[in-house]
Design an enzyme around this catalytic site. Structure first.
Site, PDB file in Angstrom:
ATOM      1  NE  ARG A  81     -18.496  14.542 -13.386  1.00  0.00           N
ATOM      2  CZ  ARG A  81     -19.056  15.739 -13.526  1.00  0.00           C
ATOM      3  NH1 ARG A  81     -18.825  16.436 -14.623  1.00  0.00           N
ATOM      4  NH2 ARG A  81     -19.831  16.227 -12.595  1.00  0.00           N
ATOM      5  CE  LYS A 128      -3.221  -2.012  -9.164  1.00  0.00           C
ATOM      6  NZ  LYS A 128      -2.523  -2.778  -8.116  1.00  0.00           N
ATOM      7  CD  GLU A 180       8.763  -3.633  -8.596  1.00  0.00           C
ATOM      8  OE1 GLU A 180       8.262  -4.750  -8.863  1.00  0.00           O
ATOM      9  OE2 GLU A 180       8.406  -2.957  -7.613  1.00  0.00           O
ATOM     10  CE  LYS A 218       2.301  -3.556 -14.099  1.00  0.00           C
ATOM     11  NZ  LYS A 218       2.488  -2.485 -13.163  1.00  0.00           N
ATOM     12  CD  GLU A 256      -4.730  -5.466  -7.697  1.00  0.00           C
ATOM     13  OE1 GLU A 256      -4.599  -4.271  -7.932  1.00  0.00           O
ATOM     14  OE2 GLU A 256      -3.988  -6.104  -6.923  1.00  0.00           O
ATOM     15  NE  ARG A 310      -3.001  -4.467 -12.274  1.00  0.00           N
ATOM     16  CZ  ARG A 310      -3.135  -3.352 -13.009  1.00  0.00           C
ATOM     17  NH1 ARG A 310      -4.181  -3.160 -13.747  1.00  0.00           N
ATOM     18  NH2 ARG A 310      -2.216  -2.422 -12.972  1.00  0.00           N
ATOM     19  CG  ASN A 316       0.330  -7.750  -4.521  1.00  0.00           C
ATOM     20  OD1 ASN A 316       0.644  -6.650  -4.958  1.00  0.00           O
ATOM     21  ND2 ASN A 316      -0.911  -8.078  -4.213  1.00  0.00           N
ATOM     22  CG  HIS A 373       5.378  -5.593  -4.023  1.00  0.00           C
ATOM     23  ND1 HIS A 373       6.150  -6.338  -4.902  1.00  0.00           N
ATOM     24  CD2 HIS A 373       5.423  -4.317  -4.477  1.00  0.00           C
ATOM     25  CE1 HIS A 373       6.638  -5.528  -5.840  1.00  0.00           C
ATOM     26  NE2 HIS A 373       6.219  -4.301  -5.610  1.00  0.00           N
ATOM     27  CG  HIS A 406       4.093  -1.965   1.742  1.00  0.00           C
ATOM     28  ND1 HIS A 406       2.990  -1.900   2.553  1.00  0.00           N
ATOM     29  CD2 HIS A 406       4.356  -0.694   1.373  1.00  0.00           C
ATOM     30  CE1 HIS A 406       2.602  -0.644   2.656  1.00  0.00           C
ATOM     31  NE2 HIS A 406       3.412   0.112   1.944  1.00  0.00           N
ATOM     32  CG  HIS A 464       8.911   0.292  -4.541  1.00  0.00           C
ATOM     33  ND1 HIS A 464       7.955   0.074  -3.563  1.00  0.00           N
ATOM     34  CD2 HIS A 464       8.545  -0.485  -5.601  1.00  0.00           C
ATOM     35  CE1 HIS A 464       7.056  -0.766  -4.021  1.00  0.00           C
ATOM     36  NE2 HIS A 464       7.382  -1.120  -5.254  1.00  0.00           N
TER      37      HIS A 464
END
Ligand code: NAD
Length: 383
Positions: free
Chosen positions: A140, A162, A204, A246, A256, A264, A268, A271, A275, A287
């Site tokens: 956990r 994340k 980025e 950031k 988010e 947040r 994107n 992206h 993506h 990426h």
């Protein structure tokens, strides 16, 4: 003889529902990001100071990074009397998968790890996401210290909490928010990173500048040569500036939850189409390379919808060229490739169940979110 089964609702005694408020003390969300050449040597010391006394530390890395940097990090941990268990997985996105995650958990169990122990993630964004999710789930949740070694992971993936693995249905679909105990960013790791991966990280960084700071955007462009020469005196402060941008954004919206404003969702930028291009390339593009093309698409859309002046797309294209990033967007919008990008976009749209929330700019440093039908989106960016 008593009646069996529940009484009809009309016969039940009306009992007022009871609501108990379970108060959970707010989780502390702040963690230090320590940036500087040689900071990795302080890892063992800092881990002891911040976490008390873990007896065991799993040093999770990949088979590119561990042979280059694993020994030094292991030594720093062992110098503090910690027992280090290295866990090395194959480099690349293919390791961000459930079987690899479960294998890590099994290795932790076998080595006798408990809730008082910790994980150190040493690698690029793949390792940060994979090791971070293992830390989130094991018993956990145990602490993770992020030690990012690619530029992309240093300025982006390691900050924000994340963590995830991919599923056959898509990227990052099984994940969590698991904030690190600390992040150690040592620019010296970049001396062994190849130029293509370095450029991927620069995409980025450029994104952070494009969204939040025209000054950062222009400084990056002016420092392109210093980056590729690995001039760490120039690079280290720019990494710190990018992380700061950031961190401020994720600090405003840690979970988010805010779709508009300055949450947040802004991260994107580049992206949505990026993506789709990454998927259409079958991950042949790095990426950041796909994000670079996505940023061009987003600014082209802004120009087409008259949200920005016509010079914006050219400004972004010339910055991408300086940073050795691809700009050949039209190659990805036509013929077979275009069809594959469109399919990937449609797939994403299906998951989001309606219009696409699209992040664009009115000028460098001034972002906005618009809602758009995906067919219009594609039509507007296609020449
Ligand atoms: N969690 C987040 O917020 C977040 C944000 C952005 C990206 N990501 C994830 O990050 C991943 C991409 O990260 P990445 O670009 O770092 O990919 P990566 O981890 O695959 O690293 C890229 C390549 O560089 C190698 N490498 C890393 N550091 C090195 C070094 N110092 N010297 C030599 N080689 C080195 C790796 O072995 C790998 O081959 C994706 O899975 C993406 O989903 C996560």
């Amino acid at each position: 003889m008593s009646e069996r089964g529940p009484k009809p609702s009309s016969a039940r005694k009306r009992v007022k529902p009871i609501a108990i408020d379970v108060r959970v003390p707010a989780q502390t969300l702040s963690y230090p990001v320590i940036i500087g050449c040689g900071v990795i040597d302080r890892l063992g010391d800092e881990l002891r100071r911040r976490h008390g006394a873990p007896t065991r530390v799993a040093l999770i890395s990949d088979d590119n990074v561990f042979p280059l940097h694993g020994d030094g990090v292991q030594a720093s941990l062992e110098a503090q009397g910690l027992k280090v268990v290295p866990i090395v997985v194959a480099a690349g996105e293919a390791s961000k998968q459930v079987p690899v995650l479960l294998n890590i958990v099994e290795q932790l169990l076998k080595a006798g790890f408990g809730r008082g122990d910790a994980i150190v993630a040493l690698g690029g964004g793949v390792i940060g996401d994979l090791a971070g999710l293992a830390a989130a789930l094991f018993m956990r949740g145990i602490p993770v210290v992020q030690c990012p070694t690619s530029l992309l992971a240093q300025v982006d993936a390691s900050v924000g909490g994340k963590v995830a693995v991919d599923l056959p249905a898509g990227k990052n679909l099984l994940g969590a928010f698991h904030f690190p105990l600390a992040v150690f960013i040592d620019p010296e790791f970049l001396s062994t990173l190849d130029d293509r991966q370095l450029a991927s990280g620069l995409a980025e960084m450029l994104k952070h500048g494009a969204l939040f700071s025209a000054e950062h955007f222009h400084q990056l462009v002016d420092s392109a040569d210093a980056f590729f020469a690995r001039d760490l005196d120039v690079i280290a402060p720019l990494i710190a500036a990018s992380v700061g941008l950031k961190a401020a954004c994720v600090g405003r919206d840690p979970w988010e939850q805010s779709n508009a404003g300055k949450g947040r969702v802004l991260l994107n930028f580049g992206h949505t189409i990026g993506h789709a291009i990454e998927v259409a390339s079958d991950y042949g593009l790095a990426h950041g390379e796909a994000v670079a093309l996505g940023m061009r698409a987003a600014t082209r859309l802004a120009c087409a919808k008259k949200l920005a002046g016509p010079e914006l797309e050219e400004q972004v294209v010339s910055a991408l060229e300086r940073l050795r990033l691809p700009t050949d967007l039209d190659l990805w919008l036509e013929g077979e490739r275009g069809a594959a990008v469109e399919r990937a976009l449609a797939h994403d749209k299906k998951r989001s169940g309606g219009n696409v929330s699209f992040v664009t700019l009115s000028e460098i440093g001034d972002p906005s979110v618009i809602s758009l039908n995906f067919r219009e989106l594609f039509a507007r960016v296609r020449r």
